[in-house]
Design a protein around this motif. Structure first.
Motif, PDB file in Angstrom:
ATOM      1  N   MET A   5      50.378  17.186  49.989  1.00  0.00           N
ATOM      2  CA  MET A   5      50.677  16.321  51.125  1.00  0.00           C
ATOM      3  C   MET A   5      50.395  17.071  52.419  1.00  0.00           C
ATOM      4  O   MET A   5      49.839  16.523  53.364  1.00  0.00           O
ATOM      5  CB  MET A   5      52.132  15.864  51.077  1.00  0.00           C
ATOM      6  CG  MET A   5      52.564  15.018  52.260  1.00  0.00           C
ATOM      7  SD  MET A   5      51.808  13.381  52.336  1.00  0.00           S
ATOM      8  CE  MET A   5      52.824  12.493  51.164  1.00  0.00           C
ATOM      9  N   ARG A   6      50.772  18.366  52.453  1.00  0.00           N
ATOM     10  CA  ARG A   6      50.412  19.217  53.589  1.00  0.00           C
ATOM     11  C   ARG A   6      50.349  20.661  53.109  1.00  0.00           C
ATOM     12  O   ARG A   6      51.011  21.037  52.132  1.00  0.00           O
ATOM     13  CB  ARG A   6      51.416  19.074  54.734  1.00  0.00           C
ATOM     14  CG  ARG A   6      52.785  19.655  54.455  1.00  0.00           C
ATOM     15  CD  ARG A   6      53.665  19.550  55.685  1.00  0.00           C
ATOM     16  NE  ARG A   6      55.039  19.931  55.342  1.00  0.00           N
ATOM     17  CZ  ARG A   6      56.091  19.688  56.126  1.00  0.00           C
ATOM     18  NH1 ARG A   6      55.913  19.052  57.274  1.00  0.00           N
ATOM     19  NH2 ARG A   6      57.297  20.055  55.757  1.00  0.00           N
ATOM     20  N   THR A   7      49.601  21.476  53.815  1.00  0.00           N
ATOM     21  CA  THR A   7      49.457  22.891  53.458  1.00  0.00           C
ATOM     22  C   THR A   7      50.154  23.809  54.449  1.00  0.00           C
ATOM     23  O   THR A   7      50.311  25.001  54.179  1.00  0.00           O
ATOM     24  CB  THR A   7      47.964  23.280  53.397  1.00  0.00           C
ATOM     25  OG1 THR A   7      47.361  23.036  54.676  1.00  0.00           O
ATOM     26  CG2 THR A   7      47.245  22.480  52.320  1.00  0.00           C
ATOM     27  N   SER A   8      50.553  23.287  55.599  1.00  0.00           N
ATOM     28  CA  SER A   8      51.206  24.126  56.607  1.00  0.00           C
ATOM     29  C   SER A   8      51.951  23.234  57.590  1.00  0.00           C
ATOM     30  O   SER A   8      51.667  22.040  57.711  1.00  0.00           O
ATOM     31  CB  SER A   8      50.170  24.960  57.365  1.00  0.00           C
ATOM     32  OG  SER A   8      50.773  25.697  58.425  1.00  0.00           O
ATOM     33  N   TYR A   9      52.922  23.834  58.279  1.00  0.00           N
ATOM     34  CA  TYR A   9      53.527  23.166  59.427  1.00  0.00           C
ATOM     35  C   TYR A   9      52.569  23.239  60.611  1.00  0.00           C
ATOM     36  O   TYR A   9      51.841  24.229  60.787  1.00  0.00           O
ATOM     37  CB  TYR A   9      54.850  23.823  59.814  1.00  0.00           C
ATOM     38  CG  TYR A   9      56.016  23.451  58.938  1.00  0.00           C
ATOM     39  CD1 TYR A   9      56.634  22.214  59.069  1.00  0.00           C
ATOM     40  CD2 TYR A   9      56.507  24.334  57.981  1.00  0.00           C
ATOM     41  CE1 TYR A   9      57.722  21.860  58.270  1.00  0.00           C
ATOM     42  CE2 TYR A   9      57.592  24.002  57.172  1.00  0.00           C
ATOM     43  CZ  TYR A   9      58.187  22.759  57.327  1.00  0.00           C
ATOM     44  OH  TYR A   9      59.245  22.416  56.534  1.00  0.00           O
ATOM     45  N   SER A  21      40.299  25.079  55.734  1.00  0.00           N
ATOM     46  CA  SER A  21      40.694  23.674  55.802  1.00  0.00           C
ATOM     47  C   SER A  21      42.200  23.574  55.582  1.00  0.00           C
ATOM     48  O   SER A  21      42.740  24.215  54.669  1.00  0.00           O
ATOM     49  CB  SER A  21      39.957  22.863  54.734  1.00  0.00           C
ATOM     50  OG  SER A  21      40.385  21.510  54.760  1.00  0.00           O
ATOM     51  N   VAL A  22      42.879  22.814  56.430  1.00  0.00           N
ATOM     52  CA  VAL A  22      44.331  22.626  56.299  1.00  0.00           C
ATOM     53  C   VAL A  22      44.643  21.136  56.299  1.00  0.00           C
ATOM     54  O   VAL A  22      43.870  20.324  56.819  1.00  0.00           O
ATOM     55  CB  VAL A  22      45.094  23.310  57.451  1.00  0.00           C
ATOM     56  CG1 VAL A  22      44.934  24.819  57.397  1.00  0.00           C
ATOM     57  CG2 VAL A  22      44.659  22.763  58.799  1.00  0.00           C
ATOM     58  N   THR A  23      45.753  20.809  55.681  1.00  0.00           N
ATOM     59  CA  THR A  23      46.272  19.447  55.727  1.00  0.00           C
ATOM     60  C   THR A  23      47.642  19.490  56.385  1.00  0.00           C
ATOM     61  O   THR A  23      48.531  20.249  55.956  1.00  0.00           O
ATOM     62  CB  THR A  23      46.385  18.832  54.324  1.00  0.00           C
ATOM     63  OG1 THR A  23      45.082  18.791  53.729  1.00  0.00           O
ATOM     64  CG2 THR A  23      46.941  17.418  54.387  1.00  0.00           C
ATOM     65  N   LEU A  24      47.811  18.713  57.431  1.00  0.00           N
ATOM     66  CA  LEU A  24      49.036  18.706  58.230  1.00  0.00           C
ATOM     67  C   LEU A  24      49.628  17.302  58.277  1.00  0.00           C
ATOM     68  O   LEU A  24      48.903  16.311  58.219  1.00  0.00           O
ATOM     69  CB  LEU A  24      48.752  19.176  59.662  1.00  0.00           C
ATOM     70  CG  LEU A  24      47.973  20.478  59.826  1.00  0.00           C
ATOM     71  CD1 LEU A  24      47.653  20.719  61.298  1.00  0.00           C
ATOM     72  CD2 LEU A  24      48.757  21.648  59.253  1.00  0.00           C
ATOM     73  N   CYS A  25      50.936  17.239  58.405  1.00  0.00           N
ATOM     74  CA  CYS A  25      51.632  15.959  58.587  1.00  0.00           C
ATOM     75  C   CYS A  25      52.554  16.087  59.788  1.00  0.00           C
ATOM     76  O   CYS A  25      53.157  17.142  60.017  1.00  0.00           O
ATOM     77  CB  CYS A  25      52.453  15.584  57.351  1.00  0.00           C
ATOM     78  SG  CYS A  25      51.483  15.294  55.866  1.00  0.00           S
ATOM     79  N   GLY A  77      41.588  18.984  58.199  1.00  0.00           N
ATOM     80  CA  GLY A  77      40.507  19.433  59.058  1.00  0.00           C
ATOM     81  C   GLY A  77      40.315  20.930  59.028  1.00  0.00           C
ATOM     82  O   GLY A  77      41.033  21.665  58.331  1.00  0.00           O
ATOM     83  N   LEU A  78      39.367  21.403  59.827  1.00  0.00           N
ATOM     84  CA  LEU A  78      38.976  22.803  59.881  1.00  0.00           C
ATOM     85  C   LEU A  78      39.656  23.500  61.052  1.00  0.00           C
ATOM     86  O   LEU A  78      39.640  22.996  62.181  1.00  0.00           O
ATOM     87  CB  LEU A  78      37.452  22.892  60.048  1.00  0.00           C
ATOM     88  CG  LEU A  78      36.852  24.302  60.086  1.00  0.00           C
ATOM     89  CD1 LEU A  78      36.922  24.949  58.707  1.00  0.00           C
ATOM     90  CD2 LEU A  78      35.399  24.243  60.581  1.00  0.00           C
TER      91      LEU A  78
END
Length: 605
Positions: A5-9, A21-25, A77-78
């Motif tokens: 769902m996300r990879t980092s705050y 590439s990271v996924t954030l919410c 995104g990157l």
């Protein structure tokens, strides 16, 4: 392949992730359209990150065009460096941005009632829309700090052998202090529980039960008039221990507060030295307060004996009446105060019951009355004038304010005036205020206060506070002389916590009840379960309770403890978010065997 769902705050993305590439919410704090490129400030509890939406990705860009404040979104995104000249050094993520590849709206938002970065919101608006208010970064920082304080306290107490034990929320009403919140019993008709004002009696029972070192971070409830540092429900760090002296207890919890401040806000509270210790008598004599703010560098000068024979009745009256007091407060360099400022201070002390505020400006201390400027000087004889100058240490350019009335009024009014002047812009300019952390202990509180209205003594702390050694016999012969083994920790003029060594001997407890005119029958009815337990080899014990809300308020510099409580009440004890308290229907009242005197207050049902 596992997806996340996300990879980092958001607020924790830094240059260390560049090229990844990271996924954030998070929530859209602001959307900005800069000539075809859309920038989104994405926010979560850890802070902000800048997201760049390029029109080259048409499907993603169309979603970005429809984003509005407080939409909950997911971004993939990157991570790349921000262009030169656009770095935001105030953010952890301020050196990078996210080039958006995928954008998903997890949940849209209606237009919020206010912008989260608006610093001019009324408290009513904030408390009505508390969920949104809690999203504001300032509130999130407060809540995170509160959590860290609680965890540091738990770790310290655990390391010192304390165990967390819960005590009941539904208990017996023992009306010795503030009003109880009562809870009617459905099963026991006409009977009531009370919500605990503190776990005081239960933590003493745990000492009798042999648990030796107890703590609890718990809710307490008091139905009392509210102010900035009070709530009807508040959180207490409640602690009790056996087989320690008063000084050992103070040393242990002084160490706890030093560690809490050091580990949470990097403040060396004690600067390596023990906290100063002041008696209650000295605190009231010098500052008119049992929680003096030592950052303000002014003290009272006692003049009660000096003013007994002056012609000025405003001074001689209080000086010669029982329970009266006359003091002076010398303000260095204060003679430059304009009359408008003096008049404002005169109105200020009236809040505390003072009838006015007499003053003398010192122009030339060497020429007696001729060097003084005031309408009251002509009514004070030369000997008294000389003594005023000597006791206040007044110098040329100073102003002396006077308080003369019943002791409590003088202490409250001039004590508050001292702090107000010291913390004012003028006071800081004149060097009357030290910008530092100023912890201290206040000890040797009176065991009793005399209630003039009911002509009886009441317990200053509570009726289970032990007297100082050697003061036991005064409890029946001269209660006003009896001092307790009570202690308060004070920081910057706020009471952080207070406690005492408790009575563990039946004969001493009986003397306390006798002084308070509590009959054996009343004592058994109100406190019988504790008195019975004390018969079974109760150990010497004592403890204290800290106000968690107050600690965090001081740390954050907030104006009110409401700013460090997730869902507080207003000063009228209302929750604007849930609209509590609220009417209940007739069926509920019947089940509780309750009938209201005002039937219009009952919701139809």
């Amino acid at each position: 392949m596992k997806t996340f769902m996300r990879t980092s705050y958001c607020g924790l993305v830094t240059e260390a992730l560049s090229g990844q590439s990271v996924t954030l919410c998070g929530w859209v704090n602001r959307r900005r359209d800069h000539g075809g490129v859309i920038f989104v400030d994405l926010r979560d509890r850890e802070g902000y990150v800048q997201v760049v939406c390029d029109p080259d990705r048409a499907e993603m860009f169309k979603v970005a065009e429809d984003l509005r404040n407080e939409f909950c979104i997911q971004v993939t995104g990157l991570v790349r460096a921000r262009p030169e000249g656009t770095v935001n050094a105030e953010l952890k993520s301020g050196r990078i941005e996210i080039l958006c590849h995928e954008l998903k709206v997890l949940n849209p938002s209606v237009t919020p009632p206010f912008l989260l970065d608006d610093d001019n919101l009324s408290e009513t608006t904030r408390l009505t829309h508390r969920v949104l208010d809690l999203r504001r970064p300032a509130m999130q920082r407060n809540m995170m700090l509160r959590y860290k304080v609680a965890m540091t306290v738990r770790n310290y107490l655990d390391a010192h052998g304390f165990i967390d034990i819960e005590t009941p929320m539904l208990t017996k009403s023992t009306p010795e202090g503030a009003r109880d919140y009562l809870v009617p019993s459905r099963v026991q008709e006409g009977q009531f529980f009370a919500l605990p004002q503190s776990p005081q009696l239960f933590k003493q029972l745990l000492m009798v039960a042999g648990y030796d070192r107890y703590y609890q971070i718990t809710k307490c409830f008091r139905d009392e008039d509210l102010r900035a540092d009070r709530q009807p429900e508040f959180t207490q760090i409640d602690i009790e221990t056996s087989f320690l002296t008063e000084e050992e207890i103070r040393d242990m919890f002084e160490g706890m507060m030093v560690e809490v401040f050091q580990k949470t806000i990097n403040v060396n509270l004690g600067d390596g030295a023990k906290f100063p210790v002041m008696t209650y008598a000295d605190a009231m004599r010098l500052y008119g307060s049992d929680k003096p703010d030592l950052r303000v560098k002014m003290q009272f000068a006692e003049l009660t004996d000096v003013m007994a024979d002056v012609d000025f009745k405003v001074f001689s009256g209080p000086a010669t009446m029982k329970g009266g007091r006359v003091v002076a407060l010398c303000v260095p360099n204060g003679a430059e105060m304009p009359r408008s400022e003096i008049d404002a201070y005169t109105e200020f002390v009236k809040i505390y019951g003072a009838k006015g505020l007499a003053w003398i400006k010192v122009n030339d201390v060497t020429t007696g009355k001729d060097g003084l400027q005031s309408p009251i000087v002509k009514n004070i004889h030369d000997k008294a004038i000389t003594e005023i100058m000597t006791r206040t240490g007044a110098k040329n350019g100073d102003i002396i304010f006077f308080g003369a009335d019943k002791e409590k009024i003088v202490n409250d009014a001039i004590g508050a005036l001292r702090v107000k002047i010291g913390q004012s812009a003028s006071g800081k300019k004149w060097g009357l205020f030290e910008d530092r952390w100023a912890p201290m202990w206040v000890v040797d509180f009176p065991m009793y206060e005399f209630d003039e209205e009911n002509q009886r003594y009441t317990a200053t702390h509570h009726p289970f506070t032990a007297p100082k050694d050697g003061h036991e016999d005064w409890m029946t012969t001269a209660p006003e002389k009896c001092l307790s083994q009570g202690y308060d920790m004070v920081l910057n003029g706020w009471e952080m916590g207070g406690g005492s060594v408790r009575i563990h001997q039946a004969d001493v407890q009986k003397k306390v009840f006798d002084a308070l005119k509590i009959t054996p029958e009343d004592a058994q009815m109100k406190f019988g379960f504790l008195l019975d337990a004390l018969q079974y080899g109760a150990p010497p014990h004592g403890g204290l309770a800290f106000g968690l809300d107050r600690i965090v308020t001081l740390m954050t510099g907030a104006e009110s403890i409401r700013d460090v409580i997730a869902f507080p009440k207003t000063q009228r004890a209302q929750c604007l978010l849930t609209q509590a308290p609220s009417p209940v229907d007739e069926k509920q009242l019947r089940e509780l065997h309750i009938r209201l005197r005002n039937p219009d207050a009952v919701k139809a049902g």
